[in-house]
Design a protein around this motif. Structure first.
Motif, PDB file in Angstrom:
ATOM      1  N   TYR A   7       6.874  -2.376  15.304  1.00 20.08           N
ATOM      2  CA  TYR A   7       7.046  -0.827  14.790  1.00 20.08           C
ATOM      3  C   TYR A   7       7.524   0.020  15.751  1.00 20.08           C
ATOM      4  N   LEU A   8       8.915   0.461  15.267  1.00 17.29           N
ATOM      5  CA  LEU A   8       9.625   1.203  16.056  1.00 17.29           C
ATOM      6  C   LEU A   8       9.534   2.815  15.910  1.00 17.29           C
ATOM      7  N   THR A   9       9.175   3.762  16.686  1.00 17.54           N
ATOM      8  CA  THR A   9       9.139   5.152  16.895  1.00 17.54           C
ATOM      9  C   THR A   9      10.236   5.702  17.541  1.00 17.54           C
ATOM     10  N   ARG A  10      10.912   6.425  17.170  1.00 12.18           N
ATOM     11  CA  ARG A  10      12.058   7.325  17.895  1.00 12.18           C
ATOM     12  C   ARG A  10      11.438   8.638  18.070  1.00 12.18           C
ATOM     13  N   PHE A  11      11.258   9.182  19.211  1.00 15.11           N
ATOM     14  CA  PHE A  11      10.964  10.512  19.513  1.00 15.11           C
ATOM     15  C   PHE A  11      12.183  11.442  19.954  1.00 15.11           C
ATOM     16  N   SER A  12      11.930  12.751  19.369  1.00 15.60           N
ATOM     17  CA  SER A  12      13.225  13.586  19.691  1.00 15.60           C
ATOM     18  C   SER A  12      12.604  14.802  19.846  1.00 15.60           C
ATOM     19  N   GLY A  13      13.329  15.896  20.566  1.00 15.70           N
ATOM     20  CA  GLY A  13      12.878  17.338  20.505  1.00 15.70           C
ATOM     21  C   GLY A  13      11.684  17.390  21.398  1.00 15.70           C
ATOM     22  N   VAL A  14      10.871  18.452  21.063  1.00 19.20           N
ATOM     23  CA  VAL A  14       9.501  18.648  21.966  1.00 19.20           C
ATOM     24  C   VAL A  14       8.476  17.919  21.193  1.00 19.20           C
ATOM     25  N   ILE A  15       7.777  17.195  21.870  1.00 19.80           N
ATOM     26  CA  ILE A  15       6.671  16.608  21.185  1.00 19.80           C
ATOM     27  C   ILE A  15       5.329  17.329  21.778  1.00 19.80           C
ATOM     28  N   ILE A  16       4.869  17.745  20.499  1.00 22.58           N
ATOM     29  CA  ILE A  16       3.518  18.369  20.814  1.00 22.58           C
ATOM     30  C   ILE A  16       2.319  17.837  20.280  1.00 22.58           C
TER      31      ILE A  16
ATOM     32  N   LEU B 239      -2.519   1.855  10.184  1.00 21.35           N
ATOM     33  CA  LEU B 239      -1.854   0.768   9.914  1.00 21.35           C
ATOM     34  C   LEU B 239      -2.559  -0.431  10.658  1.00 21.35           C
ATOM     35  N   MET B 240      -2.803  -0.468  11.971  1.00 18.86           N
ATOM     36  CA  MET B 240      -3.386  -1.532  12.582  1.00 18.86           C
ATOM     37  C   MET B 240      -4.804  -1.805  12.146  1.00 18.86           C
ATOM     38  N   ASN B 241      -5.613  -0.912  11.261  1.00 17.97           N
ATOM     39  CA  ASN B 241      -6.816  -1.105  10.769  1.00 17.97           C
ATOM     40  C   ASN B 241      -6.595  -2.190   9.387  1.00 17.97           C
ATOM     41  N   GLY B 242      -5.493  -1.964   8.804  1.00 18.23           N
ATOM     42  CA  GLY B 242      -5.281  -2.852   7.805  1.00 18.23           C
ATOM     43  C   GLY B 242      -4.379  -4.258   8.043  1.00 18.23           C
ATOM     44  N   ARG B 243      -4.340  -4.726   9.143  1.00 15.11           N
ATOM     45  CA  ARG B 243      -3.716  -5.779   9.451  1.00 15.11           C
ATOM     46  C   ARG B 243      -4.769  -6.849  10.254  1.00 15.11           C
ATOM     47  N   ASP B 244      -4.423  -8.100   9.744  1.00 12.23           N
ATOM     48  CA  ASP B 244      -4.948  -9.113  10.196  1.00 12.23           C
ATOM     49  C   ASP B 244      -4.419  -9.426  12.001  1.00 12.23           C
ATOM     50  N   GLU B 245      -3.159  -9.397  11.986  1.00 11.30           N
ATOM     51  CA  GLU B 245      -2.324  -9.746  13.554  1.00 11.30           C
ATOM     52  C   GLU B 245      -1.941  -8.579  14.232  1.00 11.30           C
ATOM     53  N   LEU B 246      -1.660  -8.831  15.400  1.00 12.86           N
ATOM     54  CA  LEU B 246      -1.440  -7.720  16.452  1.00 12.86           C
ATOM     55  C   LEU B 246      -0.118  -6.967  15.588  1.00 12.86           C
ATOM     56  N   LEU B 247      -0.138  -5.626  16.137  1.00 14.16           N
ATOM     57  CA  LEU B 247       1.013  -4.925  15.950  1.00 14.16           C
ATOM     58  C   LEU B 247       1.741  -4.584  17.286  1.00 14.16           C
ATOM     59  N   TYR B 248       2.822  -4.929  17.396  1.00 17.13           N
ATOM     60  CA  TYR B 248       3.934  -4.706  18.570  1.00 17.13           C
ATOM     61  C   TYR B 248       4.776  -3.372  18.215  1.00 17.13           C
ATOM     62  N   MET B 249       4.779  -2.739  19.483  1.00 16.22           N
ATOM     63  CA  MET B 249       5.606  -1.350  18.902  1.00 16.22           C
ATOM     64  C   MET B 249       6.550  -1.062  20.144  1.00 16.22           C
ATOM     65  N   ILE B 250       7.759  -0.319  19.752  1.00 16.46           N
ATOM     66  CA  ILE B 250       8.648   0.061  20.559  1.00 16.46           C
ATOM     67  C   ILE B 250       8.681   1.760  20.470  1.00 16.46           C
ATOM     68  N   PHE B 251       8.629   2.440  21.702  1.00 16.03           N
ATOM     69  CA  PHE B 251       8.653   3.872  21.612  1.00 16.03           C
ATOM     70  C   PHE B 251       9.932   4.073  22.245  1.00 16.03           C
TER      71      PHE B 251
END
Length: 148
Positions: free
Chosen positions: A27-36, A50-62
């Protein structure tokens, strides 16, 4: 349907966009601007669901390469702290962080079980995570066949 906002509409309203990269593994999240704080709390709540509904691990990219300001202390936000401690959170790749965010990530890694690695690009993070997932899958299949 009155008050609902689609993911695409929401992605134009907040300083982050999310997508599968590739689905349903990373799961990729692209952040932009000012993050509040409010945006981070909403994002973390979405990922926790999303993770609560999964059986397997969730890998992420920030991907923080386009963010202007990180105006939050994530460890004081309950949804964010809970998300980073979630048992279904696998390795994460982080791109484009400043020295200050790097220090924060080191602290986060020491105070939680967050497993992350810094990368120069989304492609590099994707390659690492897909290789890691493949190796873990092979290891798991080997352990399963040894047990039978």
């Amino acid at each position: 349907m009155g008050g609902e906002v689609s993911i695409q509409e929401r992605n134009t309203l907040v300083p982050f966009q999310t997508e599968w990269h590739p689905e349903p593994t990373i799961y990729l999240t692209r952040f932009s601007g000012v993050i509040i704080e409010a945006d981070m709390e909403a994002w973390a709540a979405e990922l926790t669901t999303l993770m609560n509904g999964r059986d397997e691990l969730l890998y992420m990219i920030f991907d923080l390469s386009a963010h202007e300001k990180f105006a939050v202390n994530v460890m004081t936000m309950p949804n964010v702290a809970s998300m980073f401690r979630h048992p279904k959170l696998g390795w994460s790749g982080i791109i484009g962080i400043t020295p200050l965010v790097s220090m924060w990530m080191e602290l986060l890694g020491r105070t939680t079980n967050v497993r992350f690695k810094l990368f120069p690009s989304v492609d590099d993070a994707t390659d690492f995570l897909l290789t890691y997932i493949r190796i873990e899958s092979e290891r798991s299949r080997g352990a399963d066949s040894a047990a039978t």
